[in-house]
Design an enzyme around this catalytic site. Structure first.
Site, mmCIF file in Angstrom:
data_model
loop_
_atom_site.group_PDB
_atom_site.id
_atom_site.type_symbol
_atom_site.label_atom_id
_atom_site.label_comp_id
_atom_site.label_asym_id
_atom_site.label_seq_id
_atom_site.Cartn_x
_atom_site.Cartn_y
_atom_site.Cartn_z
ATOM 1 N N SER A 144 24.986 -17.833 -12.428
ATOM 2 C CA SER A 144 24.715 -19.258 -12.205
ATOM 3 C C SER A 144 25.252 -20.209 -13.263
ATOM 4 O O SER A 144 25.208 -21.421 -13.074
ATOM 5 C CB SER A 144 23.207 -19.494 -12.065
ATOM 6 O OG SER A 144 22.776 -19.113 -10.786
ATOM 7 N N SER A 162 23.998 -21.420 -9.413
ATOM 8 C CA SER A 162 23.030 -22.468 -9.155
ATOM 9 C C SER A 162 23.184 -23.687 -10.068
ATOM 10 O O SER A 162 22.682 -24.753 -9.721
ATOM 11 C CB SER A 162 21.613 -21.906 -9.313
ATOM 12 O OG SER A 162 21.339 -21.607 -10.672
ATOM 13 N N LYS A 202 19.537 -29.213 -16.930
ATOM 14 C CA LYS A 202 19.264 -28.626 -15.607
ATOM 15 C C LYS A 202 17.787 -28.811 -15.264
ATOM 16 O O LYS A 202 16.920 -28.680 -16.140
ATOM 17 C CB LYS A 202 19.637 -27.137 -15.648
ATOM 18 C CG LYS A 202 19.589 -26.445 -14.291
ATOM 19 C CD LYS A 202 20.053 -24.977 -14.407
ATOM 20 C CE LYS A 202 20.070 -24.297 -13.038
ATOM 21 N NZ LYS A 202 20.519 -22.890 -13.104
#
Lengths: 494, 95
Positions: A183, A159, A79
């Site tokens: 998330s 997210s 990420k």
């Protein structure tokens, strides 16, 4: 030859260790898959193909010498929130334009230490603020899943939308993600993948771009419960550089996966039965309980009375912490700089241009609730409510509950640019209604794919555990996964 | 509680985010929607409840007060948009 991207992380790792194939071959297969898919899915914001091949070759050399770590040669996606030395690290924000850290986050350093290979950086909501991956400066990620017979683009959740989409679409063997209010678990549920947010303090936050420091935790997204256990094993561990890192040994998570649920008590909180919740989610929840019962667990009705206050309290605590953490982006130290007539002008212009709309909104809410005269009414009250939320869970666990089963999300994946959700920010926030309580209480939570809706889109169930008892979540999650017995591979259209 | 246009401008300045005149109304609406949503916390009885300061029961660790890192200013400023002699460059602050 078999398509190496289609193996589970465990089988890939074991195959590389057995020299059935090389890490370089697996890495090449993944790089090829990314190149073919990324225009359509937008899961990666940076692909580090050369670096990946160099890491893969080094892995193959170690294996040839009879060496190798727990993830030797396994290609992973990271990420964009994790600092990776010399590589794109922007939290998918314009304000960090060009930022390449001089240091490596502890979590990624742990992965590389165990031999993993980095394929690149994954798209996400800007600064991890969002539930649809639409707030990214790099544009939305497209969910590899589509409704039956439809060609409408759906969100992968957020997210960690890039992480979930990349795992689901076979663009990495597993991915790192982070979870502040849901998330990891919400995008996992939207893409038919497994995501675990461990207990607060289990993974070091050092080198992860901070959003809300008292809530942020790193965790993996993977294709199976076992893969997620293997990844978390490497990611977790005490780190003196994070003052909230837990000084505890990391158990053998993979060993817990097949432990079963015999004799466990699973709590069912009545407050999670929301008005207007789709019937198929209610049915799936019930089904999940039946599966656990069939394997020897006992089901117990419990009450978590402050559940409905978790999301409003979160929307005070998280923006307050964000407004403080994001003060560092000022056009001076790194990233974007917009010149102004004086220093204040430079700050204000840089931040106006560098932050997206959702980030600005949250920084402003945070600034407001921390401002003179409002601090007690908002922030202190929210932290008191948080104490009550945590006590709800403590009471349930003290009453003999080993883990709690809930739906992961109130719906399946929705469409990109959904008008209804964009007209009112609070509607988007409601996506995290089942997951946010877990962050507020610092507990571990796992989302496991358990079924599909009428459109054939994946739906997940969430298991919530006692502090530092991720093992029970892996064991119970595995029972759900096995009992569901479904294939959660999206039909390839990209 | 709710915010008006002047408060939106004031918050924008406190947050060091320039809010243009044509953005004020939209922010006013959005911030009030969020503040309206969190308003329900006022119905919770929090008398005698301690505000949470740490989500896990832990004492903040301490270490010896010694230098353990540093000595590489060129790395610290490596990502700066503007730097000179290992200093960050900003517009003149003191006349």
């Amino acid at each position: 030859m078999t398509d190496l991207t289609r193996l589970s992380l465990k089988d890939l790792r074991d195959g590389i260790a057995r020299k059935d194939f090389t890490s370089l071959e697996a890495t090449d297969a993944y790089v090829g898959a990314i190149e073919a898919a990324n225009d359509k899915l937008n899961a990666y914001v940076a692909v580090t193909a050369d670096q990946a091949r160099a890491m893969a070759k080094a892995s193959d050399e170690r294996i040839a010498k009879g060496e190798g770590g727990a993830l030797e040669g396994v290609p992973l996606g990271i990420k964009d929130l994790f600092a990776t030395k010399g590589v794109h690290t922007q939290a998918a924000s314009h304000i960090l334009d060009g930022f390449k850290p001089e240091y490596e986050s502890t979590v990624t350093a742990n992965l590389w230490g165990d031999g993993a290979v980095m394929l690149g950086k994954l798209n996400m909501d800007e600064f991890a603020m969002g539930s649809s991956n639409e707030t990214s400066y790099y544009g939305p990620v497209v969910n590899p899943w589509r409704g039956a017979g439809g060609n409408k683009d759906l969100v992968p959740g957020g997210s960690s939308g890039g992480s979930a989409a990349a795992v689901s679409a076979w663009l990495c063997a597993g991915a790192t993600a982070t979870d502040t209010g849901g998330s990891i678990r919400q995008p996992a549920a939207f893409t038919g993948t497994v995501g675990i947010k461990p207990t607060y303090g289990r993974c070091s936050r050092w080198g992860i771009v901070a959003f809300a420091s008292s809530l942020d935790q790193a965790g993996p997204i993977a294709r199976t419960v076992e893969d997620s256990a293997i990844l978390l094993q490497s990611m977790a561990g005490f780190d003196p550089k994070d003052s909230t890192s837990a000084e505890l040994a990391v158990p053998d998570f993979a060993a817990a996966v097949e432990r079963g649920v015999k004799g466990l008590t699973i709590g069912v909180p009545k407050e999670y039965r929301m008005d207007g919740m789709p019937e198929e989610i209610e049915t799936l929840w019930h089904q999940g309980l039946e599966w656990l019962k069939a394997e020897g667990a006992t089901v117990k009705d419990i009450s978590l009375p402050h559940t409905k206050y978790a999301l409003p309290a979160y929307y005070i605590v998280a923006p307050a912490e964000a407004s403080s953490n994001l003060a560092r982006y000022d056009g001076v130290k790194y990233g974007l700089r917009v010149s102004g007539k004086d220093i204040t002008d430079l700050y204000e212009l840089t931040r106006a241009e560098g932050f997206g709309r959702e980030v600005k909104r949250r920084v402003m809410i945070g600034t407001y609730v921390l401002s003179a005269g409002y601090y007690d009414a908002y922030y202190v009250r929210a932290q008191k409510v948080r104490t009550l939320i945590k006590k709800d869970f403590e009471d349930a666990f003290a009453g003999g509950v080993d883990a709690i089963l809930t739906p992961a999300t109130p719906s399946a994946a929705f469409g990109i640019a959904d008008q209804d959700l964009h007209a009112d920010p609070v509607k988007m926030y409601l996506n995290d209604i089942f997951t946010v309580t877990v962050n507020m209480a610092g507990l571990p939570g796992i989302a496991v794919p358990a079924g599909k809706d009428g459109q054939g889109l994946p739906l997940g169930l969430q298991l919530i555990g006692k502090p530092f008892d991720e093992e029970t979540l892996f064991a119970a999650g595995r029972v759900i996964e096995k009992s569901a017995g479904q294939d959660f591979t999206p039909e390839k259209w990209w | 509680m709710s915010v008006d246009a002047d408060t939106v401008r004031r918050i924008g300045h406190l947050a060091r985010i320039r809010i243009s005149d044509d953005e004020v109304a939209a922010y006013e609406g959005e911030l009030n929607a969020i503040l309206g949503f969190v308003e329900q916390l006022s119905e919770v009885d929090v008398s005698g409840v301690e505000p949470m300061t740490s989500v896990t029961p832990m004492v903040l660790r301490r270490r010896a007060d010694g230098v353990t890192d540093g000595g590489y200013p060129e790395k610290v400023v490596a990502n700066a948009p503007l730097s000179e002699d290992n200093f960050f460059m900003v517009p003149k602050v003191v006349e």
